[in-house]
Scaffold this active site. Structure first.
Site, PDB file in Angstrom:
ATOM      1  N   HIS A 114      -2.743  -7.609 -11.861  1.00 44.64           N
ATOM      2  CA  HIS A 114      -1.299  -7.796 -11.732  1.00 44.64           C
ATOM      3  C   HIS A 114      -0.936  -7.604 -10.251  1.00 44.64           C
ATOM      4  CE1 HIS A 114       2.977  -6.700 -12.257  1.00 44.64           C
ATOM      5  NE2 HIS A 114       2.902  -7.266 -13.450  1.00 44.64           N
ATOM      6  N   ASP A 186      -5.383   0.654 -13.444  1.00 41.41           N
ATOM      7  CA  ASP A 186      -4.016   0.224 -13.735  1.00 41.41           C
ATOM      8  C   ASP A 186      -3.926   0.125 -15.254  1.00 41.41           C
ATOM      9  OD1 ASP A 186      -1.806  -1.192 -14.461  1.00 41.41           O
ATOM     10  OD2 ASP A 186      -2.179  -2.916 -13.147  1.00 41.41           O
ATOM     11  N   GLN A 189      -0.684  -1.754 -19.175  1.00 43.98           N
ATOM     12  CA  GLN A 189      -0.631  -2.387 -20.490  1.00 43.98           C
ATOM     13  C   GLN A 189      -1.300  -1.561 -21.577  1.00 43.98           C
ATOM     14  OE1 GLN A 189       0.964  -4.875 -21.545  1.00 43.98           O
ATOM     15  NE2 GLN A 189       1.661  -5.690 -19.590  1.00 43.98           N
ATOM     16  N   LYS A 212       6.433   0.461 -21.081  1.00 40.85           N
ATOM     17  CA  LYS A 212       5.455  -0.315 -21.850  1.00 40.85           C
ATOM     18  C   LYS A 212       4.908   0.479 -23.040  1.00 40.85           C
ATOM     19  CE  LYS A 212       4.039  -3.834 -18.733  1.00 40.85           C
ATOM     20  NZ  LYS A 212       4.985  -4.119 -17.770  1.00 40.85           N
ATOM     21  N   CYS A 354       3.093 -12.459 -13.171  1.00 43.34           N
ATOM     22  CA  CYS A 354       2.771 -11.634 -11.997  1.00 43.34           C
ATOM     23  C   CYS A 354       1.290 -11.663 -11.669  1.00 43.34           C
ATOM     24  CB  CYS A 354       3.237 -10.184 -12.181  1.00 43.34           C
ATOM     25  SG  CYS A 354       4.992 -10.027 -12.353  1.00 43.34           S
TER      26      CYS A 354
HETATM   27  C1  LIG Z   1      -1.449  -4.980 -15.834  1.00 41.74           C
HETATM   28  C2  LIG Z   1      -0.129  -4.591 -15.256  1.00 41.74           C
HETATM   29  N1  LIG Z   1      -0.073  -3.845 -14.166  1.00 41.74           N
HETATM   30  C3  LIG Z   1       1.079  -3.450 -13.625  1.00 41.74           C
HETATM   31  C4  LIG Z   1       2.287  -3.820 -14.162  1.00 41.74           C
HETATM   32  C5  LIG Z   1       3.532  -3.392 -13.481  1.00 41.74           C
HETATM   33  O1  LIG Z   1       4.261  -2.510 -14.249  1.00 41.74           O
HETATM   34  P1  LIG Z   1       5.698  -2.045 -13.740  1.00 41.74           P
HETATM   35  O2  LIG Z   1       6.497  -3.272 -13.541  1.00 41.74           O
HETATM   36  O3  LIG Z   1       6.216  -1.194 -14.838  1.00 41.74           O
HETATM   37  O4  LIG Z   1       5.480  -1.313 -12.486  1.00 41.74           O
HETATM   38  C6  LIG Z   1       2.295  -4.605 -15.301  1.00 41.74           C
HETATM   39  C7  LIG Z   1       3.584  -5.049 -15.885  1.00 41.74           C
HETATM   40  O5  LIG Z   1       3.729  -6.131 -16.397  1.00 41.74           O
HETATM   41  C8  LIG Z   1       1.067  -5.003 -15.869  1.00 41.74           C
HETATM   42  O6  LIG Z   1       1.040  -5.768 -16.939  1.00 41.74           O
END
Ligand SMILES: Cc1ncc(COP(=O)(O)O)c(C=O)c1O
Ligand SMILES: [Zn+2]
Lengths: 393, 420
Positions: A114, A186, A189, A212, A354
């Site tokens: 992401h 990370d 999800q 999430k 993203c």
């Molecule tokens: C794999 C992954 N990493 C990071 C994020 C970013 O999360 P946040 O927008 O809550 O910071 C997301 C959100 O869609 C995600 O799916």
């Protein structure tokens, strides 16, 4: 407990149809206990934390620190290793800002990350990407070759928000620990789909977002091994994080409070605690089984469809997240998503989720994503599959 | 419900309509009367609404043996979305070229525009960049990228209140370079550009004519546009899902200009929805269309109110006309006594107040109204807004509040009246 009945938002209809919410990878819905926890803070004990000497202040501080304990429990970690942040993005940025990186340092990640686990690095150091295999997933067997003496961190998505596949944590962990490189997960999800035990995962940092995991927006967690957190320089300064401040200097509080400058999202932390407790009551093993079952159901229902091209289509081993390219000239992913919403009441995501570089690499301009959570039912997935068949049939 | 007027019946053939719709699932249960002429045919038809279009999309528009995917892939039909937020928008099907065909036919039939639509005729377009994801561009896009055939799409920003001086100057420059015959514009957007040109004292490009479309046309904007550009300005009424229907003539009335379509206007009589106070010649436009074979519509309720005139227009064209577009039914403000106020009525009331550029009238309680307004020049029109509105609203409470700008809905369109 009927899980669905705990989510008041699901009682709504859209154009007279029940809501089929398959966009949980964007954000999850919130159960009543979370709303209740936030309401309680506002109605019963609004106060700042770590400052006030009155009853409300004590109650708020207690609730906030209890939330830290709850998050620690959820991750099987120590409470003093839990830093409250706004979200995953802030957590990764916090690490990137605090690690004392230099321009020609290297960070090793996958092209499937992401933006949140890519841009904070790419803006500061040289990012090395693990190549993709022909099936569209990162080739972890190449990891050893890519690590250099300049590699300062290895970052991996625990669960991809595009493919619904789990990162090769075991391989990454092994390489990282052998080379003494910090390993960041990370886990944005993951919380709605699998247990997250930092001892078992063997990582050094793990980041996730409250929104999430059925919690509120604006609160998230950075877990870091204490030894790493203690080496990091707090990038944000101000109230709450200093131990002592004089005209000619200051000393900061200890970990984790030194990373929480300013008034934190107190009610968010309380809501997050309620959400984590809710998930733990369901049982994270059950959460995982449920997600895998729905993931399998979606994969089986979509993979033979000749009008669609599944992302990472050779992998049946996946969680409840699936993305596909709509191979109908003249019908964009966005249009597909709108038809699903307006005609069928099925809420999906359409776009690049993203992960622009990844979409460029696999050659899809945009994909449609369906994603489940603990409240998603088999019936809903069937409704989705029927609607897809109707549009593509 | 009583019919105030019918437009386009001369060109209608019940048989032609029937043939286009007969094997579409959405119309499987319609009673057709093919023996009693166009009026009898229409009389027998039940109404359909936006909700029907939404519910039946796409399966209701697939003829036996056709799949949606193959239909779209054939390129004979395209999926188009109407603007509007998701509670309001629609996905619709267009026969390839249908829109251009009937739009061009409408313009060709116009006494002023028709003769001026020559081979190399070009047009600038100024509206929300969201209108069609395949055409209009959002974000930085070069002038070349925004040129499609004979059109130049000027806008790259969602909200005109965020246009900077350099955005406005860029659009003015591009108009000067492109030298279009005409501009087709959302009235709010073009009024913002007009005021900028006036204030910056730059020479104004001379269009042959201006078309105002996409949404309700406030007399304030229309007058500002006419005053600055000094060319004929015509309103053009159409719906993405149905086609174009009315085009304003040089005498200021709106003549039917549809192809393969009929418009019926149904009076909203006293008592319907408890409404009081609408003129007898005001009603909802209901359209029947068969030119777009992918998605013909039978007695489709547009949700738009129009006021019709039955006497002959001074321009000499025969038939009834639309005197004014009153706005959307959902924007009609209703007071506790049942008296209703269309956006047009409110607009007529506020039109002419010195120093008023833009407003939105929000009903905050059963009998209380708040007007947010944007001033034009140093004079504060607040007091006069309140007193003018009092003159039509009677005892209802009215407050006026100056605002730096008024934000459009997510669709990029504006509402001038927002009922409770
Ligand atoms: C794999 C992954 N990493 C990071 C994020 C970013 O999360 P946040 O927008 O809550 O910071 C997301 C959100 O869609 C995600 O799916
Ligand atoms: Zn006329």
């Amino acid at each position: 407990m009927s899980i669905r009945s705990e989510f008041p938002i699901l009682n709504q209809t859209i154009h007279g149809m029940p809501v089929t919410y398959l966009d949980s990878a964007s954000t999850s819905l919130k159960p009543r206990c979370v709303l209740e926890a936030i309401r309680k803070y506002y109605e019963e004990a609004t106060a700042n934390v770590h400052r006030s000497t009155h009853l409300f202040g004590e109650t708020a501080t207690q609730g906030y620190e209890d939330a830290r304990n709850r998050a620690a429990h959820f991750l099987n970690a120590r409470p003093d290793e839990i830093v409250f942040v706004r979200n995953t993005t802030e957590a990764v940025n916090l690490v990137a800002l605090s690690l004392r990186l230099e321009k020609d340092d290297e960070i090793l990640i996958t092209p499937l990350e992401h933006h949140s686990n890519q841009l904070p690095w790419a803006s500061k150091v040289k990012v090395v990407y693990v190549p993709l295999r022909p099936d569209g997933l990162p080739d972890s067997s190449r990891l050893e070759d890519l690590v250099t003496p300049r590699t300062k961190l290895m970052g991996l998505g625990l669960l991809s928000n595009v493919t619904g596949t789990r990162g090769d944590v075991e391989v990454w962990r092994e390489v990282a620990s052998k080379r003494g490189i910090p390993f960041l997960l990370d886990a944005s999800q993951a919380g709605g789909h699998m247990p997250m035990d930092v001892q078992k995962l063997g990582c050094d940092f793990l980041a996730f977002s409250g929104h999430k995991v059925c919690g509120p927006s604006g609160i998230g967690v950075l877990w870091g091994k204490r030894s790493w957190l203690e080496q990091m320089a707090p990038p944000f300064l101000g109230g709450g994080m200093v131990h002592e401040s004089r005209l000619d200097g200051y000393t900061v509080k200890e970990v984790p409070w030194c990373f929480e400058a300013g008034t934190p999202n107190v009610e968010g932390a309380m809501g997050l605690a309620a959400a984590l407790e809710f998930l733990e009551k369901i049982g994270m093993k059950n959460v995982e089984d449920h997600s895998k079952e729905l993931g399998r159901q979606m994969y089986d229902g979509l993979k033979g469809n000749r009008q669609l091209r599944l992302v990472a289509d050779q992998t049946s081993e996946r969680y409840g997240i699936v993305s596909f390219f709509v191979d109908i000239p003249g019908l964009s992913a966005e249009a597909f998503g709108r038809i699903m919403a307006d005609t069928y009441g099925i809420l999906l995501s359409a776009g690049k989720h993203c992960t622009h570089p990844y979409h460029d690499l696999i050659g899809f301009s945009a994909t449609v994503r369906a994603s489940t959570h603990v409240y998603t039912t088999e019936d809903e997935v069937n409704r989705f599959l029927d609607a897809v068949r109707e549009i593509t049939g | 419900m009583e019919i105030a007027a019918r437009f386009g019946t001369d060109g209608a053939s019940p048989r032609a309509v029937h043939d286009v719709v007969k094997d579409l699932p959405i119309y499987a249960d319609r009673p057709f009367c093919l023996t009693d002429g166009t009026d009898g045919f229409l009389d027998a038809l039940p109404f359909m609404t936006k909700a029907d279009l939404r519910r039946y999309f796409p399966h209701g528009f697939l003829r036996p043996g056709t799949s949606f995917a193959s239909l779209i892939a054939s390129k004979k039909v395209e999926v188009v979305r109407t603007s509007g937020t998701s509670s309001d928008r629609l996905q619709v099907l267009w026969d390839a070229d249908w829109w251009e065909r009937q739009e061009a036919a409408a313009l060709k039939s116009h006494a002023y525009i028709g003769p001026r639509m020559t081979g190399e005729y070009t047009e600038a377009v100024l509206t929300t960049p969201l209108c069609s994801e395949s055409v209009c561009k959002t974000g930085p896009a070069t002038m070349e990228e925004r040129r499609v055939d004979n059109l130049l799409f000027l806008n790259t920003q969602h909200d005109p209140s965020r246009w900077t001086h350099s955005d406005l100057a860029r659009m003015a420059d591009e108009i000067d370079r492109f030298r279009p015959a005409a501009i087709e514009a959302d009235p709010v957007y073009l009024a913002v550009l007009a005021r900028h040109l006036r204030d910056s004292r730059r020479p104004v490009f001379k269009f042959d004519w201006i078309i105002l479309t996409y949404e309700f046309v406030s007399a304030i904007d229309k007058t500002a546009i006419r005053g600055l550009f000094g060319c004929p300005v015509f309103e053009f009424y159409g719906l993405t899902e149905a086609g174009v229907f009315f085009l304003e003539c040089p005498k200021g009335r709106h003549h039917f200009c549809g192809s393969d379509s009929v418009v019926e206007v149904f009076r909203v009589t006293e008592g319907d929805d408890g409404w009081r106070g609408l003129p007898v010649n005001t009603g909802e436009a209901v359209v029947t269309t068969w030119g777009n074979s992918a998605a013909p519509l039978l007695r489709y309720r547009t949700g738009d109110l129009v006021t019709v005139g039955v006497d002959r227009c001074a321009c000499g064209a025969p038939g009834p006309t639309v005197l004014s577009f009153e706005g959307r039914i959902r924007d009609v403000i209703k007071l506790p006594d049942g008296k209703v106020f269309t956006p047009r009525l409110i607009d007529d009331t506020l039109f002419g107040i010195p120093g008023l550029a833009q407003y939105v009238c929000v009903q905050e309680g059963p009998d209380s109204m708040r007007v947010d307004y944007v001033s034009d020049g140093p004079r504060d029109p607040g007091g006069e807004i309140v007193s003018q509105l009092h003159s039509i609203l009677g005892t209802a409470r009215v407050a006026a509040r100056s605002a730096p700008f008024i934000t459009p809905e997510q669709s990029g369109k504006y509402r001038t009246a927002v009922p409770l």
